[in-house]
Write an enzyme that holds these catalytic residues in place. Sequence first.
Site, mmCIF file in Angstrom:
data_model
loop_
_atom_site.group_PDB
_atom_site.id
_atom_site.type_symbol
_atom_site.label_atom_id
_atom_site.label_comp_id
_atom_site.label_asym_id
_atom_site.label_seq_id
_atom_site.Cartn_x
_atom_site.Cartn_y
_atom_site.Cartn_z
ATOM 1 N N ASP A 99 16.147 -78.872 -48.093
ATOM 2 C CA ASP A 99 17.198 -79.834 -48.100
ATOM 3 C C ASP A 99 17.555 -80.042 -46.722
ATOM 4 O OD1 ASP A 99 19.385 -81.377 -49.753
ATOM 5 O OD2 ASP A 99 20.727 -80.118 -48.157
ATOM 6 N N GLU A 101 20.842 -81.179 -43.847
ATOM 7 C CA GLU A 101 22.187 -81.828 -43.845
ATOM 8 C C GLU A 101 22.087 -82.641 -42.262
ATOM 9 O OE1 GLU A 101 24.352 -82.208 -46.222
ATOM 10 O OE2 GLU A 101 23.334 -80.951 -47.369
ATOM 11 N N HIS A 244 26.528 -80.406 -50.803
ATOM 12 C CA HIS A 244 26.157 -80.889 -49.362
ATOM 13 C C HIS A 244 26.138 -79.770 -48.311
ATOM 14 C CE1 HIS A 244 25.963 -85.214 -50.729
ATOM 15 N NE2 HIS A 244 27.120 -85.165 -51.002
ATOM 16 N N ASP A 249 22.169 -76.738 -51.927
ATOM 17 C CA ASP A 249 21.272 -77.829 -52.371
ATOM 18 C C ASP A 249 20.156 -77.427 -52.656
ATOM 19 O OD1 ASP A 249 23.834 -79.092 -52.407
ATOM 20 O OD2 ASP A 249 23.368 -80.674 -51.338
#
Length: 295
Positions: A99, A101, A244, A249
């Site tokens: 994941d 961000e 998030h 995540d």
Amino acid sequence: MGVVLHYGPMTTTSLLNDLALRDDIVALLEQNDRRIPISLIGREIFRFRNPRVAHLRHLLLRLFADDPRLVVREDDYLELLPDEREFAPLSASEYIVLDVETTGMNPRIDRVMEISAFRIARREPRTPLSITDEFTTLVHPEREIPPAITLMTGITNEMVARAPRFCEIADELIAFIGSRVIVAHNASFDTNFLNAEIGRIYGQRLGNLCLCTLKLSRSLFPELANHKLPTIAYYLGIEMENHHRARDDAWATAKMFLRMLDLLEDRGIGTVFEAMEFHRKRSSRRALSRQNRYL
């Protein structure tokens, strides 16, 4: 670096455009049994009213020069050839669940500010697949983090001020991913950003196979009202603390994917290719349904 495909010398801008074009063309191929006329690419991807096939051939030959899976045929068709890795058993493959961000939604101008990846593999030959390794770091995005992104993620400019830039972690990350299958929730978002970052440094892109847990969820759990990561995690009894944030995540996605592997096996889906086809067909039906609403 064997997992990276090289597309020749390009400027940063043209690299990003080419990466986006390639992904769109591959998606179109996958929706049409992996073989389409070049003229269709001209209409659907480039939006040409009267596409010039000779010009498109030249463009596609350059775009896919170093990707042996994408073949421009003499009959003016483009074909996506099978990859031997696709036919590996799901239970015998290794995965990187990740994941990212980011500072925004556009990989051409926005940057990665945090990444987390977990390796799923067998610790011993006869043991079940499990989470075995982790790669997690904040990343200095080399630009200001917008207040709305800080509000959503909790990541501030102060937090990333002393974090490594992507160019400082790229080699380690690429080595960690290796040739393993990439798994992510809404995988195209994460891989587009990773490819943009890698492209800025090397002019190259990842060549890994990908599975998307968002698409798999739509096929496996059609009863859910939505297929957001927290919704699926709650449905499967998987705890999530900080949505998030990349590590939380990615961890939830990894636990969720392990459950999905069992469900895919119960349905007789035994290879990476079959799993890709499983969520591709579901996505194709959804796209057709959306189109029919406007007919």
